[in-house]
Design a protein around this motif. Structure first.
Motif, PDB file in Angstrom:
ATOM      1  N   UNK A 189       0.847  -1.196   0.000  1.00 23.37           N
ATOM      2  CA  UNK A 189       0.000   0.000   0.000  1.00 23.37           C
ATOM      3  C   UNK A 189       0.878   1.241   0.000  1.00 23.37           C
ATOM      4  N   UNK A 190       0.464   2.246  -0.731  1.00 23.57           N
ATOM      5  CA  UNK A 190       1.186   3.520  -0.753  1.00 23.57           C
ATOM      6  C   UNK A 190       0.443   4.626  -0.025  1.00 23.57           C
ATOM      7  N   UNK A 191      -0.812   4.386   0.367  1.00 24.21           N
ATOM      8  CA  UNK A 191      -1.518   5.419   1.129  1.00 24.21           C
ATOM      9  C   UNK A 191      -1.136   5.352   2.605  1.00 24.21           C
ATOM     10  N   UNK A 192      -0.967   4.161   3.168  1.00 26.95           N
ATOM     11  CA  UNK A 192      -0.512   4.010   4.554  1.00 26.95           C
ATOM     12  C   UNK A 192       1.014   3.932   4.557  1.00 26.95           C
ATOM     13  N   UNK A 193       1.635   4.971   4.040  1.00 35.16           N
ATOM     14  CA  UNK A 193       3.056   4.963   3.741  1.00 35.16           C
ATOM     15  C   UNK A 193       3.629   6.359   4.005  1.00 35.16           C
ATOM     16  N   UNK A 194       4.769   6.412   4.682  1.00 33.26           N
ATOM     17  CA  UNK A 194       5.327   7.717   5.037  1.00 33.26           C
ATOM     18  C   UNK A 194       5.882   8.493   3.847  1.00 33.26           C
ATOM     19  N   UNK A 195       5.944   7.891   2.658  1.00 31.89           N
ATOM     20  CA  UNK A 195       6.411   8.624   1.478  1.00 31.89           C
ATOM     21  C   UNK A 195       5.535   9.843   1.221  1.00 31.89           C
ATOM     22  N   UNK A 196       4.323   9.848   1.759  1.00 31.98           N
ATOM     23  CA  UNK A 196       3.412  10.968   1.554  1.00 31.98           C
ATOM     24  C   UNK A 196       3.917  12.248   2.234  1.00 31.98           C
ATOM     25  N   UNK A 197       4.806  12.125   3.219  1.00 34.63           N
ATOM     26  CA  UNK A 197       5.436  13.333   3.771  1.00 34.63           C
ATOM     27  C   UNK A 197       6.259  14.024   2.694  1.00 34.63           C
ATOM     28  N   UNK A 198       7.035  13.262   1.956  1.00 33.93           N
ATOM     29  CA  UNK A 198       7.885  13.841   0.912  1.00 33.93           C
ATOM     30  C   UNK A 198       7.073  14.324  -0.277  1.00 33.93           C
ATOM     31  N   UNK A 199       5.906  13.753  -0.471  1.00 30.02           N
ATOM     32  CA  UNK A 199       5.066  14.171  -1.601  1.00 30.02           C
ATOM     33  C   UNK A 199       4.116  15.298  -1.222  1.00 30.02           C
ATOM     34  N   UNK A 200       4.135  15.697   0.050  1.00 28.50           N
ATOM     35  CA  UNK A 200       3.417  16.896   0.464  1.00 28.50           C
ATOM     36  C   UNK A 200       2.015  16.708   0.974  1.00 28.50           C
ATOM     37  N   UNK A 201       1.490  15.459   0.991  1.00 29.72           N
ATOM     38  CA  UNK A 201       0.110  15.271   1.453  1.00 29.72           C
ATOM     39  C   UNK A 201       0.026  15.010   2.950  1.00 29.72           C
ATOM     40  N   UNK A 202       1.153  14.791   3.625  1.00 31.37           N
ATOM     41  CA  UNK A 202       1.218  14.728   5.077  1.00 31.37           C
ATOM     42  C   UNK A 202       2.190  15.798   5.554  1.00 31.37           C
ATOM     43  N   UNK A 203       1.860  16.438   6.667  1.00 32.35           N
ATOM     44  CA  UNK A 203       2.697  17.524   7.151  1.00 32.35           C
ATOM     45  C   UNK A 203       3.283  17.264   8.533  1.00 32.35           C
ATOM     46  N   UNK A 204       2.471  16.737   9.447  1.00 29.46           N
ATOM     47  CA  UNK A 204       2.930  16.552  10.824  1.00 29.46           C
ATOM     48  C   UNK A 204       2.612  15.132  11.280  1.00 29.46           C
ATOM     49  N   UNK A 205       3.198  14.738  12.420  1.00 24.88           N
ATOM     50  CA  UNK A 205       3.039  13.383  12.934  1.00 24.88           C
ATOM     51  C   UNK A 205       1.572  13.026  13.154  1.00 24.88           C
ATOM     52  N   UNK A 206       0.775  13.995  13.610  1.00 27.70           N
ATOM     53  CA  UNK A 206      -0.641  13.705  13.852  1.00 27.70           C
ATOM     54  C   UNK A 206      -1.374  13.323  12.565  1.00 27.70           C
ATOM     55  N   UNK A 207      -0.954  13.906  11.429  1.00 25.34           N
ATOM     56  CA  UNK A 207      -1.560  13.528  10.152  1.00 25.34           C
ATOM     57  C   UNK A 207      -1.338  12.047   9.870  1.00 25.34           C
TER      58      UNK A 207
END
Length: 282
Positions: A189-207
């Protein structure tokens, strides 16, 4: 490679995870540091993905970007063979801790651009290298980039693997036809994946924590009647950062409080699935 758009449909298997778990959770550490694209190692251009956009021309060496990939590799597994060669202590530590290893390619390579024999050689080299550095052969396979139309056939024919994870198609393992008979696929899975921080859709740990917890809760509720599987994808250089690590910790605490969860390696899931859900006979 033909597409399959039906899947389990309205008749999913009656899953029996150990201990009556509703969800099997697999935590994946993508160990890639040192295998990223670099002109110094023969790639056409250097790696451009990082914490921040790079102003350095792609043909030039970017020392700042390289340092992003150095973070985390000095501590602690989809493992790239070349990354383990750069830090064999990490490879051996994975084996000593009882983790299994899913070959994440020989290095960062675009498999869909390879001819058949080049890809066959790259897969074989990854198997031999990981077996040498880690002291165990890789249990499964997952391309660093997308697979080619030949990848699964070559992975099956190689003979070292129990499964591949080159799919995002389900929340349960499933079998596909191959020249060697039914072949096990354990989706990633790529949605439950921390790569989204680098792609800009997650910003902080709570996200990160909120998304993982919501995904888990949905699968956990479905798991009351039809148990599910959840993959959590991590990278040392991303979720390993102090400001993000707490998000993972909050998720793990949440899942443990819920209970009825099996934290398993991918190899354990593969072995359990084959024993409890063997492929149907033709």
């Amino acid at each position: 490679m033909s597409r399959e758009l039906i899947g389990y449909g309205e008749t999913p298997p009656v899953v029996r995870w150990p201990g009556g778990a509703r969800v099997a959770v697999n935590i994946v550490i993508n160990y890639e540091e040192g295998s990223e694209n670099r002109k110094e190692t023969g790639q056409a251009s250097r790696e451009s993905m990082g914490e921040a956009p790079s102003p350095v021309p792609p043909q030039d060496r970017d020392l700042a970007n390289e340092s992003f990939f150095e973070y985390g590799s000095r501590g602690t597994i989809f493992g790239c063979a070349v990354a383990f060669e750069a830090n064999p202590k990490a490879a051996r530590a994975a084996t000593q801790r009882g983790w299994d290893i899913c070959a994440h390619g020989n290095r960062w390579e675009e498999h869909w651009l390879m001819d058949r024999e080049t890809e066959r050689a790259a897969i074989a080299r990854a198997v031999d290298s990981i077996a040498s550095t880690a002291g165990q052969p890789p249990a499964g396979w997952y391309c660093r980039y997308g697979p080619s139309v030949n990848t699964r056939e070559l992975v099956v024919a190689q003979g070292a693997f129990q499964f591949d994870s080159d799919s995002y198609a389900d929340d349960l393992p499933y079998y596909v036809a191959s020249a060697a008979g039914p072949w096990l696929v354990i989706p990633y899975a790529l949605d439950t994946n921390d790569i989204r921080f680098w792609r800009g859709s997650l910003q902080v740990a709570d996200d990160f924590a909120a998304y993982l917890c919501d995904a888990f809760d949905q699968l956990w509720e479905e798991g009351a009647t039809h148990p599910r599987m959840m993959s959590v994808g991590l990278h040392c250089r991303i979720a390993g950062r102090p400001g993000r690590a707490r998000g993972l910790a909050r998720f793990l605490e949440h899942a443990q409080r819920r209970g009825h969860v099996w934290f398993a390696t991918r190899g354990e899931i593969a072995r359990h699935w084959r024993a409890e859900h063997p492929p149907a006979r033709p």
